[in-house]
Design a protein around this motif. Structure first.
Motif, PDB file in Angstrom:
ATOM      1  N   CYS A 271       4.696  57.270  -6.497  1.00  0.00           N
ATOM      2  CA  CYS A 271       5.911  58.069  -5.741  1.00  0.00           C
ATOM      3  C   CYS A 271       6.006  57.870  -4.268  1.00  0.00           C
ATOM      4  O   CYS A 271       7.010  57.756  -3.626  1.00  0.00           O
ATOM      5  CB  CYS A 271       5.637  59.468  -6.163  1.00  0.00           C
ATOM      6  SG  CYS A 271       5.779  59.888  -7.723  1.00  0.00           S
ATOM      7  N   LEU A 275       9.746  56.464  -3.651  1.00  0.00           N
ATOM      8  CA  LEU A 275      10.520  57.563  -3.260  1.00  0.00           C
ATOM      9  C   LEU A 275      10.887  57.391  -1.671  1.00  0.00           C
ATOM     10  O   LEU A 275      11.303  58.582  -1.167  1.00  0.00           O
ATOM     11  CB  LEU A 275       9.951  59.007  -3.394  1.00  0.00           C
ATOM     12  CG  LEU A 275       9.827  59.316  -5.046  1.00  0.00           C
ATOM     13  CD1 LEU A 275       9.197  60.672  -5.106  1.00  0.00           C
ATOM     14  CD2 LEU A 275      11.173  59.088  -5.797  1.00  0.00           C
ATOM     15  N   LEU A 290      11.050  68.286  -5.044  1.00  0.00           N
ATOM     16  CA  LEU A 290      10.016  67.609  -5.453  1.00  0.00           C
ATOM     17  C   LEU A 290       8.721  68.099  -5.477  1.00  0.00           C
ATOM     18  O   LEU A 290       7.692  67.937  -6.316  1.00  0.00           O
ATOM     19  CB  LEU A 290      10.054  66.620  -4.434  1.00  0.00           C
ATOM     20  CG  LEU A 290      11.398  65.658  -4.159  1.00  0.00           C
ATOM     21  CD1 LEU A 290      11.062  64.705  -2.913  1.00  0.00           C
ATOM     22  CD2 LEU A 290      11.279  64.601  -5.356  1.00  0.00           C
TER      23      LEU A 290
END
Length: 508
Positions: A271, A275, A290
């Motif tokens: 991630c 992200l 999140l």
């Protein structure tokens, strides 16, 4: 249980009414509410006095005036609260939310950290009672506990904010300062690790060398002005958090725990790289979503991999996922530091007054850093004072629990020491801490008056102080109402927490 809750609510309401009556009358007779107008040279002084008397009902004796005020409070039941107005004709119901927001921002961070670090350090000192580490923590705790809050605040402003801002103008660590920091940190770490003299000497030397090397590297790379964790440290910190959660909650021999921790660390690392684009345009709502998603993934991984001990595995997964997600968010905040410091605060990021930069218009990361830098010093001031009491209470509570028969029985069964501490001793040690937490909530909200005054934060303390100084009763009573309700509610929650921590005190 329902009848117990109903009785507690009824008693709490009666206590609140009686306490408000006493508080109102004491505040009303504390001074002359017309003193500022009577000493004024304004040509319409008589009209101003008459207007204040009419709007504040000053021609009514305080006990009857309290009746008018409590009637307005009673309207809160139907959603039409009327807590009166200030001398400047501002409704108290509009001032309270703003003041509460500032105070809660200040108190929440310091309160949570004080509980976590205070209880954790208290447990460690209890397990190593009467060692050098225990004596050192005891000395520091009593020293911090004895410091007045205003002195702590002034010292932080002078020696942390001002000196660090000056340091950022030209970041250079003198050789003497480098040696002192390395030696002090080495001494602290060797006390924590313990062991024989040889082990202590090795730990001391390694810590001092690593500390000095890290500081020199940070100076050479201009890290102080443009900090970030970067991929390497994000990976290392995430792996370290996963290792800590598995070791602390399940031990080192539980293969399923290692698998759950590893899955969540791997997901966090993936991630981090995928992200970054989303984080650049994120808001507070996005970060919250999140965070929830991270916890859900952690719980799901623990559930599907957990086998016969799903509850433990789900806790490990959720905590690992949440903390590693926090590392990613921290890295993103740090990467905004240089922009914030240079373009928004003129290279002096550590603030000494207020709860935010007036008129700041920026994205989520910049505004978050601005709030952090303004609340850093007052939060540390409150944290250090509260932290000391939690350390002492948790230490004494753990020492008492460790002498109980059920702990000796658990050890006699051959259970690992980690299981004895975490699953048997810790839960019962938290019972007196629950009472202390409930008491401290109200004390922190009310006791932040001095800290808010020193750092010029317009919170609950400033509202109370300004109202009391001119005998403006309505804002004082608004302050009292919030503090009293908070204290009553959290004491009630503490009673309920007892039944969760100890089944013997459950109400039937």
């Amino acid at each position: 249980m329902v009848s117990f809750i109903a009785r507690r609510i009824l008693v709490s309401v009666l206590i609140l009414i009686a306490a408000s009556f006493i508080m109102y009358n004491l505040a009303a007779i504390a001074g002359n509410p017309l003193q500022d107008l009577q000493g004024s040279n304004s040509p319409n002084r008589a009209a101003l006095i008459a207007a204040r008397v009419a709007t504040q009902h000053l021609d009514v004796i305080p006990p009857l005036r309290w009746g008018i005020w409590i009637g307005g409070v009673g309207k809160c039941v139907i959603g039409q609260c009327d807590l009166g107005t200030t001398f400047h004709n501002q409704p108290v119901t509009q001032l309270l939310p703003q003041a509460m927001q500032s105070t809660l921002q200040l108190v929440t961070f310091s309160f949570v950290l004080a509980i976590i670090f205070g209880i954790g350090l208290g447990i460690v000192t209890a397990l190593r009672a009467y060692s050098g580490f225990d004596y050192g923590v005891t000395l520091v705790s009593f020293f911090l506990y004895s410091l007045p809050s205003f002195l702590m605040a002034v010292l932080l402003k002078s020696f942390v904010a001002l000196d660090y801002n000056n340091f950022l103008a030209k970041p250079h660590i003198a050789v003497t300062t480098l040696i002192v920091i390395a030696v002090v940190l080495g001494a602290i770490v060797q006390l924590v690790v313990g062991g024989d003299a040889r082990r202590r000497a090795i730990v001391f030397g390694l810590t001092a060398v690593v500390t000095a090397g890290m500081l020199l590297l940070m100076e050479a790379t201009a890290w102080f002005n443009d900090p970030s964790l970067g991929p390497v440290f994000v990976i290392l910190f995430s792996a370290g958090l996963g290792l800590a959660m598995v070791t602390m909650l399940a031990g080192t021999r539980n293969n399923r725990a290692w698998l759950v921790g590893g899955i969540n660390v791997l997901i966090a690392i993936i991630c981090y790289f995928t992200l970054q684009g989303l984080l650049n345009v994120s808001s507070g709502g996005t970060i919250f979503i999140l965070a929830v998603a991270a916890v859900v993934v952690g719980l799901a991984s623990g559930y599907f991999v957990g086998g016969h001990d799903r509850g433990l595995m789900m806790r490990i997964g959720a905590l690992t996922a949440f903390l590693t997600a926090g590392v990613i968010v921290l890295d993103r905040f740090m990467r905004s530091w240089h922009n914030y410091s240079i373009n928004f605060v003129g290279g002096r990021p550590i603030a000494t007054v207020g709860s935010g930069t007036p008129g700041l218009q920026a994205d989520f990361w910049i505004t978050g850093l601005d709030t952090y830098t303004h609340l850093l010093l007052p939060s540390i001031s409150l944290l250090l004072i509260s932290f000391a009491s939690y350390t002492r209470y948790s230490r004494s509570g753990m020492l008492e629990v460790l002498e109980q028969d059920y702990v000796r029985t658990a050890r006699a069964k051959g259970l690992p020491e980690r299981t004895v501490i975490v699953r048997h001793a810790l839960r019962n040690m938290l019972i007196p801490i629950a009472t202390l937490v409930a008491t401290d909530i109200g004390a922190l909200l009310g006791g932040a008056i001095i800290t808010e005054t020193v750092f010029a934060i317009s919170g609950m303390g400033a509202l109370f102080n300004s109202g009391l100084s001119i005998t403006d009763v309505n804002p004082v009573m608004g302050y009292f109402l919030v503090i009293a309700i908070t204290a009553i509610v959290f004491n009630f929650l503490a009673d309920l927490a007892y039944s969760v921590l100890d089944p013997r005190v459950r109400v039937r």
